[in-house]
Write a protein that holds these residues in place. Structure first.
Motif, mmCIF file in Angstrom:
data_model
loop_
_atom_site.group_PDB
_atom_site.id
_atom_site.type_symbol
_atom_site.label_atom_id
_atom_site.label_comp_id
_atom_site.label_asym_id
_atom_site.label_seq_id
_atom_site.Cartn_x
_atom_site.Cartn_y
_atom_site.Cartn_z
ATOM 1 N N TRP A 149 -10.901 67.354 -1.878
ATOM 2 C CA TRP A 149 -12.098 67.994 -2.444
ATOM 3 C C TRP A 149 -13.322 67.553 -1.660
ATOM 4 C CZ3 TRP A 149 -12.972 71.967 -5.415
ATOM 5 C CH2 TRP A 149 -14.237 72.141 -5.978
ATOM 6 N N PHE A 150 -14.086 68.517 -1.193
ATOM 7 C CA PHE A 150 -15.285 68.208 -0.429
ATOM 8 C C PHE A 150 -16.456 67.969 -1.390
ATOM 9 C CE2 PHE A 150 -19.133 69.664 1.881
ATOM 10 C CZ PHE A 150 -19.152 68.671 2.845
ATOM 11 N N VAL A 151 -17.010 66.765 -1.344
ATOM 12 C CA VAL A 151 -18.119 66.398 -2.235
ATOM 13 C C VAL A 151 -19.426 66.661 -1.490
ATOM 14 C CG1 VAL A 151 -19.159 64.549 -3.589
ATOM 15 C CG2 VAL A 151 -16.674 64.630 -3.285
ATOM 16 N N ASN A 152 -20.118 67.689 -1.936
ATOM 17 C CA ASN A 152 -21.330 68.136 -1.259
ATOM 18 C C ASN A 152 -22.555 67.582 -1.989
ATOM 19 O OD1 ASN A 152 -23.172 69.451 0.280
ATOM 20 N ND2 ASN A 152 -22.563 71.532 -0.318
ATOM 21 N N LEU A 153 -23.218 66.602 -1.386
ATOM 22 C CA LEU A 153 -24.355 65.936 -2.022
ATOM 23 C C LEU A 153 -25.671 66.392 -1.390
ATOM 24 C CD1 LEU A 153 -22.861 62.325 -1.986
ATOM 25 C CD2 LEU A 153 -23.043 63.813 -3.980
ATOM 26 N N ASN A 154 -26.709 66.345 -2.202
ATOM 27 C CA ASN A 154 -28.041 66.578 -1.624
ATOM 28 C C ASN A 154 -28.349 65.451 -0.643
ATOM 29 O OD1 ASN A 154 -28.428 68.793 -3.332
ATOM 30 N ND2 ASN A 154 -29.213 67.461 -4.974
ATOM 31 N N ASN A 155 -29.057 65.790 0.413
ATOM 32 C CA ASN A 155 -29.412 64.751 1.381
ATOM 33 C C ASN A 155 -30.282 63.687 0.720
ATOM 34 O OD1 ASN A 155 -27.998 66.058 3.318
ATOM 35 N ND2 ASN A 155 -29.716 66.333 4.727
ATOM 36 N N PHE A 156 -30.004 62.440 1.070
ATOM 37 C CA PHE A 156 -30.740 61.300 0.514
ATOM 38 C C PHE A 156 -32.150 61.271 1.112
ATOM 39 C CE2 PHE A 156 -31.787 56.726 0.691
ATOM 40 C CZ PHE A 156 -31.671 56.414 -0.651
ATOM 41 N N ARG A 157 -33.154 61.205 0.253
ATOM 42 C CA ARG A 157 -34.550 61.244 0.673
ATOM 43 C C ARG A 157 -34.789 62.416 1.618
ATOM 44 N NH1 ARG A 157 -37.897 56.858 0.064
ATOM 45 N NH2 ARG A 157 -37.010 55.053 -0.986
ATOM 46 N N ALA A 158 -34.448 63.614 1.099
ATOM 47 C CA ALA A 158 -34.483 64.795 1.953
ATOM 48 C C ALA A 158 -35.872 65.049 2.542
ATOM 49 C CB ALA A 158 -34.030 66.010 1.149
#
Lengths: 106, 592
Positions: B343-352
């Motif tokens: 499963w690909f865990v797609n996270l928001n970029n950290f400190r985008a």
């Protein structure tokens, strides 16, 4: 007549949780372990104590009208004493059930 | 409710039909018992726990009782009907029909109420420095319960031209409905626990069909199972608050450090899924040699919300040999593989929003720790010492091969380039593959004490090489002297939060375990007996790098029974369980 008593207790012993030793390797993380690691775990073991006492009793009678028919009546008591309320609050309570009817065999 | 009423009517009609129609046949017999009555329940204080399985809606109401037990027979047919109506939820119905014309059928229904506790959350409040935990109870008077119902039906048809030949089909539906307490955690700036009521309406349908028979020395069976789970309980959703800095508040960017901020989403979802299982079994009984068995199982699970699938294949071989009346040996070999999609865990970029030191990509691909290939061999020997004494010894060797019993976190190297800048080196999540090898030995002694009682005692030893563990479970490495940003207080100091790698192994699985247990029953008197049991287990794991895990479990118990007269019976029981264990704790500090 029937009666059942159940007592149930659960508890934790106090936790043995020493603070970390300050070594050359960890001195920069815990420059003063005694003051930095300022936690008190002495009461945690008491938070989840459990102490329940349950009584269940039934008093019943039958009266046989003839070889195939009869009458019955009964009182059933359920009682719970919660002596160490936990996160669900005090669960103490009781239910008394009165029942009556007739039976037929064929 | 409609289904329950339909079943009630069906039961009464079925009883009438059996009682009249079949009774017209010659030599027909019908006998049974019917009880009709009413009851009234009077409550005091909290009744959810003391009446855990009492339908609270019927308390303080006169409720009709009906119980019927009917058994009938004709020259060619046996049938039985049982029916119970205790209240509007607590009901059961069973029907069985057996003919000498190759057909047997059964049908049953049962339903009951289970009252659930309500966590008041009052312990979820506290403050330490700038950090707080608090709670919101949106349903303070909520009563939670689940109503279970189970309907089953099945038919067996004998195959007349095949020894032991049989075709069968069954259907089972389990329905769970009611309301439960669901909690969510918000970490916008403080730890905020919120409780809501959630409606449950779940059902599982299972169809099974199969065939079995014997041809010469060979017996065989094939079984097909289709199972379907659905959750029609609706969907709770809530809004996660806008993330704010724990001390500085909202003006500071904090949303890009968390997964959820100022967003409304569903929670506590159950995926609808299906499962198909094929199972083939063969048994060969060779006279004077022994019994040999083989089996193959294939299962496929499908989740309709995620699209993920799980494949399961298992192979089993076994044999048993009775050497003489005192010695019997059994051997079994089992191999299986289970694999669920990655499963690909797609996270928001950290400190985008921080294009200088932030905007970091921590996406990763999860590999299930349940994926494994297992090979297991069992050997067991039974030695009957005398008519009343026997010894049983067994040996098991098991190898569990996993692609990933755990995975490390994505990180960036301190290699002279700040992680937020071009050219930074990203380190992907690393799966920790391992092969666990387990050797288990068991020895058990049984003895009958004439007609007075019996006892048994056993010892089990288990040695595990590389038990299941997380190699990066706890305790972070320091970056002191690795990057000056650690103490510099500059923007690069933010890297301190995530670049430290956890190095402490964590596990509650033993590398060595010993268990002794005993159990005995003795008749003290024709009207009194006692039975007692004792179990003691000591375990340790000395393969961890920062501490040695230890656990001791002690469980004794005694039960006494006496009947001074035919009308008076006393029982007394006592059980005790003690767990003593240790764990290593490295408390993480929120936001560094």
């Amino acid at each position: 007549m029937e009666g059942v008593y159940t007592g149930a207790e659960g508890r934790f012993d106090p936790f043995d949780l020493p603070t970390p030793n300050v070594t050359d390797e960890t001195a920069h993380i815990y420059p003063d372990a005694d003051s930095t690691a300022d936690y008190d775990f002495s009461m945690i073991n008491n938070y989840s104590d459990l102490d329940y006492s349950t009584w269940e009793a039934t008093f019943g009678t039958n009266y046989q009208l003839d070889s195939s028919a009869g009458l019955y009546g009964a009182i059933n008591v359920l009682d719970l004493a919660d002596d160490q309320p936990y996160v669900y609050g005090d669960l103490s309570g009781s239910l008394v059930t009165y029942s009556a009817g007739m039976t037929m065999k064929f | 409710m409609r289904k329950r009423n339909l079943l009630l009517c069906s039961a009464i009609l079925l009883a009438c039909w059996c009682g009249t129609g079949l009774a017209e046949e010659g030599d027909a017999q019908v006998q049974g018992t019917i009880a009709i009555g009413t009851h009234l329940t009077d409550p005091t204080d909290q009744t959810g726990r003391v009446g855990e399985y009492v339908n609270q809606a019927d308390v303080e109401e006169f409720v009709a009782d009906l119980y019927m037990d009917l058994f009938g027979s004709t020259q060619s047919t046996l049938y039985n009907i049982q029916f119970l109506h205790q209240d509007s939820v607590t009901q059961s119905f069973d029907f069985g029909l057996h003919t000498d014309k190759y057909v047997s059928a059964e049908m049953g229904y049962t339903s009951f109420m289970h009252n659930l506790d309500h966590d008041l959350l009052v312990n979820m409040q506290g403050k330490a420095g700038g950090k707080q935990v608090y709670h919101t109870e949106n349903d303070p008077l909520g009563k939670y319960f689940l109503e279970y119902s189970d309907f089953k039906a099945g038919i067996d048809v004998d195959i007349p031209f095949l020894p032991n030949g049989q075709l069968y089909a069954t259907f089972n539906e389990r329905h769970k409905t009611g309301y439960v307490q669901e909690m969510t955690i918000d970490h916008c700036s403080f730890c905020h626990v919120e409780s809501n009521s959630k409606r449950v309406d779940q059902f599982t349908e299972t169809w099974r069909a199969g065939v079995s028979g014997t041809q010469g020395m060979v017996s065989f069976s094939y079984d097909l199972t289709e199972a379907r789970f659905r959750d029609d309980g609706g969907q709770n959703s809530r809004t996660w608050f806008q993330a704010g800095h724990p001390v500085q508040g909202l003006p500071y960017d904090f949303a890009s450090r968390l997964s959820f901020s100022d967003v409304t989403m569903p929670y506590a979802r159950n995926s609808n899924n299906d499962k198909t299982t094929h199972e083939v079994k063969v048994k060969v009984d060779v006279p004077d040699v022994g019994i040999f068995k083989a089996a193959y199982t294939n299962a496929n699970r499908r989740s309709y919300w995620t699209g993920m699938e799980n494949q399961f294949d298992a192979y089993a071989l076994g044999g048993a040999k009775r050497w003489n009346k005192n010695h019997r040996t059994t051997m079994r070999l089992l191999a299986y593989e289970t694999k669920v999609d990655d499963w690909f865990v797609n996270l928001n970029n950290f400190r985008a929003g921080d294009t200088t030191y932030g905007n970091l990509n921590f996406d990763w691909t999860r590999i299930s720790a349940a994926n494994r290939q297992v090979v297991q061999a069992d050997f067991e020997h039974l030695w009957r010492l005398t008519r009343s004494r026997k010894v049983r010894g067994s040996l098991r060797y098991q190898v569990i091969d996993r692609d990933a019993m755990a995975q490390s976190q994505v990180t960036y190297l301190f290699d002279g380039v700040n992680p937020g800048n071009d050219g930074a080196t990203r380190v992907d999540a690393e799966p920790f593959a391992n092969e666990t090898k387990i050797l288990r030995m068991k020895l058990r002694y049984d003895e009958r004490l004439g007609k007075k009682g019996n006892f048994n005692a056993g010892i089990t030893g288990k040695f595990v090489d590389a038990p299941f563990m997380n190699p990066t479970a706890m305790c972070e490495e320091s970056v002191q002297d690795v990057n000056s940003a650690h103490t510099g207080g500059s923007a690069e100091g933010r890297l301190y939060y995530y670049q430290r790698q956890r190095y402490g192994m964590g596990s509650n699985q033993p590398s060595e375990s010993w268990r002794i247990n005993g159990k005995g029953t003795y008749q003290l008197h024709p009207r009194a007996s006692v039975n007692a049991f004792l179990s003691y287990t000591t375990e340790k794991n000395d393969e961890l790098n920062i501490y040695q895990f230890e656990r001791d479990i002690f469980m004794p118990g005694v039960n006494l029974w006496t009947a001074p007269s035919d009308r008076l019976l006393f029982t007394l029981g006592w059980t005790y369980s003690q767990y003593k264990s240790n764990a290593n704790l490295c408390p993480p500090i929120f936001d560094g």
